[in-house]
Design an enzyme around this catalytic site. Sequence first.
Site, PDB file in Angstrom:
ATOM      1  N   THR A  24      -9.148  35.264  24.886  1.00 36.41           N
ATOM      2  CA  THR A  24      -8.982  36.917  24.945  1.00 36.41           C
ATOM      3  C   THR A  24      -9.895  37.726  25.628  1.00 36.41           C
ATOM      4  O   THR A  24     -10.763  37.601  25.470  1.00 36.41           O
ATOM      5  CB  THR A  24      -8.318  37.153  23.017  1.00 36.41           C
ATOM      6  OG1 THR A  24      -9.429  37.050  22.527  1.00 36.41           O
ATOM      7  CG2 THR A  24      -8.178  35.961  22.985  1.00 36.41           C
ATOM      8  N   CYS A  25      -8.679  38.492  25.102  1.00 39.04           N
ATOM      9  CA  CYS A  25      -9.696  40.227  25.268  1.00 39.04           C
ATOM     10  C   CYS A  25     -10.798  40.299  24.506  1.00 39.04           C
ATOM     11  O   CYS A  25     -11.957  41.311  25.348  1.00 39.04           O
ATOM     12  CB  CYS A  25      -8.707  41.556  25.566  1.00 39.04           C
ATOM     13  SG  CYS A  25      -8.530  41.676  24.231  1.00 39.04           S
ATOM     14  N   GLN A  78      -1.728  39.487  16.303  1.00 35.89           N
ATOM     15  CA  GLN A  78      -1.252  38.929  18.065  1.00 35.89           C
ATOM     16  C   GLN A  78      -1.813  37.676  17.722  1.00 35.89           C
ATOM     17  O   GLN A  78      -1.667  36.466  18.950  1.00 35.89           O
ATOM     18  CB  GLN A  78      -1.827  39.614  18.873  1.00 35.89           C
ATOM     19  CG  GLN A  78      -1.007  40.779  19.421  1.00 35.89           C
ATOM     20  CD  GLN A  78      -0.750  42.262  18.224  1.00 35.89           C
ATOM     21  OE1 GLN A  78      -2.429  42.050  17.798  1.00 35.89           O
ATOM     22  NE2 GLN A  78       0.103  42.545  17.782  1.00 35.89           N
ATOM     23  N   GLN A 128      -1.771  34.077  19.873  1.00 35.33           N
ATOM     24  CA  GLN A 128      -3.273  33.155  20.659  1.00 35.33           C
ATOM     25  C   GLN A 128      -3.955  31.932  20.618  1.00 35.33           C
ATOM     26  O   GLN A 128      -4.327  31.495  21.375  1.00 35.33           O
ATOM     27  CB  GLN A 128      -4.286  34.461  20.927  1.00 35.33           C
ATOM     28  CG  GLN A 128      -3.762  36.324  21.714  1.00 35.33           C
ATOM     29  CD  GLN A 128      -4.665  36.873  21.779  1.00 35.33           C
ATOM     30  OE1 GLN A 128      -5.940  36.773  20.181  1.00 35.33           O
ATOM     31  NE2 GLN A 128      -4.010  37.934  22.662  1.00 35.33           N
ATOM     32  N   GLY A 175       0.951  45.731  32.913  1.00 36.29           N
ATOM     33  CA  GLY A 175       1.264  44.703  32.138  1.00 36.29           C
ATOM     34  C   GLY A 175       2.934  44.358  31.895  1.00 36.29           C
ATOM     35  O   GLY A 175       3.365  45.299  31.540  1.00 36.29           O
ATOM     36  N   GLY A 199       2.930  41.693  29.137  1.00 33.02           N
ATOM     37  CA  GLY A 199       2.378  41.049  27.916  1.00 33.02           C
ATOM     38  C   GLY A 199       2.980  41.579  26.913  1.00 33.02           C
ATOM     39  O   GLY A 199       3.458  42.799  26.640  1.00 33.02           O
ATOM     40  N   GLU A 200       2.429  40.499  25.622  1.00 30.63           N
ATOM     41  CA  GLU A 200       2.873  41.413  24.027  1.00 30.63           C
ATOM     42  C   GLU A 200       1.555  42.570  23.848  1.00 30.63           C
ATOM     43  O   GLU A 200       2.608  43.562  23.553  1.00 30.63           O
ATOM     44  CB  GLU A 200       1.446  39.956  23.162  1.00 30.63           C
ATOM     45  CG  GLU A 200       2.857  40.422  22.072  1.00 30.63           C
ATOM     46  CD  GLU A 200       1.637  38.921  21.195  1.00 30.63           C
ATOM     47  OE1 GLU A 200       1.886  39.289  20.158  1.00 30.63           O
ATOM     48  OE2 GLU A 200       1.351  38.070  21.154  1.00 30.63           O
ATOM     49  N   ILE A 224       1.328  45.282  26.337  1.00 26.74           N
ATOM     50  CA  ILE A 224       1.780  45.621  26.846  1.00 26.74           C
ATOM     51  C   ILE A 224       3.066  46.547  26.371  1.00 26.74           C
ATOM     52  O   ILE A 224       3.239  47.358  25.726  1.00 26.74           O
ATOM     53  CB  ILE A 224       2.004  45.474  28.116  1.00 26.74           C
ATOM     54  CG1 ILE A 224       0.634  46.343  28.660  1.00 26.74           C
ATOM     55  CG2 ILE A 224       2.585  46.943  28.676  1.00 26.74           C
ATOM     56  CD1 ILE A 224      -0.185  47.666  29.000  1.00 26.74           C
TER      57      ILE A 224
END
Length: 415
Positions: free
Chosen positions: A49-50, A113, A117, A186, A188-189, A191
Amino acid sequence: MTLLALGINHNTATLDVREKVAFSPAELEVALCALRESGLAEEVAILSTCNRTEIYCETGAEAQHLLVWLAEHKAASAQELQHAHYARWGDDAARHMMAVASGLDSLVLGEPQILGQMKSCYAVAREAGVLGRGLHDAFQRVFAVAKRVRSETAIGENPVSVAYAAVSLAQQIFSDLKQDTALLIGAGETIELVARHLKNQGIKKLIVANRTLENAHALAKEFAAEAILLADIPEYLPTADIVISSTASQLPLLGKGAVEVALKKRKHKPMFMVDIAVPRDIEPQVGDLADVYLFTVDDLKEVIDENKKSREEAAKTARTIIDEGVERYQLDQRALSAVELVKDFRQQTEAVRDQEVQKALNALRSGADPEELLLTLSRNLTNKFMHQPTTALKRASSEGREQLLQDFKSLFGLD
């Protein structure tokens, strides 16, 4: 084989280091298969992940060997990873995975989240065929604990996330968002969460840019936004007061030159930018421009810290649930050990049986008396099955190992 959780995260490594070992979705299956084929792990899953990259595996290798593999696979500095990594084994690895899935180890305490993930990480490993009984069972216990934490504590209340922090920061710079336009890169979730928070704050206009127009349209429809392709960003950038980006691109999408052109068209009206992506979507040099406020995920930490206090009490309860989960995991592992022992014992006894039955069949074909054969077969089986335990018991008795003798009585119900 032992469960290992090895990785780096926002607490141990800078964004520069994290983005060097980040895996895009397209890279994961290749990496999983490569790691198993290396012989370093029998079962493996990778969470990227980030804020973290972590390897979960059943392995007999040293953690250092897996760290070197990660550095070589991602062409990263082994020395940097050496200083930034952590390794958890066995019960500690299970505890760590439970804390991660429950949001207790996140940049944003309790963020929801991460569980999705983690489930995606499990699903990718399962599809790649690199999961076995050990890692599968560990993940199931992790998911059960995370579900309890969500349902039995207030850890997820008062929404606080990277997306929420980004919008909160935008509000500090633009006190009233009702006159502003936001460009979201983007679909995704993260955004989606940003779009929801911006809508709740009354943003004037939303523009969603994505690599595929179909995905951009799907998100734009939900929030009454305009959908564009990534290639259209230079055209729309001058209209954007707020730019928030979170894609899985391996290369920057916004460079200093493109932003300079947009600023000129805006007559140098300030732009607020948040780059949530790892690797980064926006070149760091963009932050050098006088009229740009550029923030990364690491910069959001201060905003997020202010919102942690409301969740800390819930986190105490969550840790108690995790303690219980680790105890259940320990029981699972003991049961699994028994299953493996029974399996080995059955294979051994069946091999003896097959050997003796084959001898009896050969004798029967040679004209031996069936009744005598049955008696011989039963005698041979009894002797073979008794030999190893009898030898061990005699040795234990001569060595004074009374506990083993008592355990034997209990095991076979002997009074």
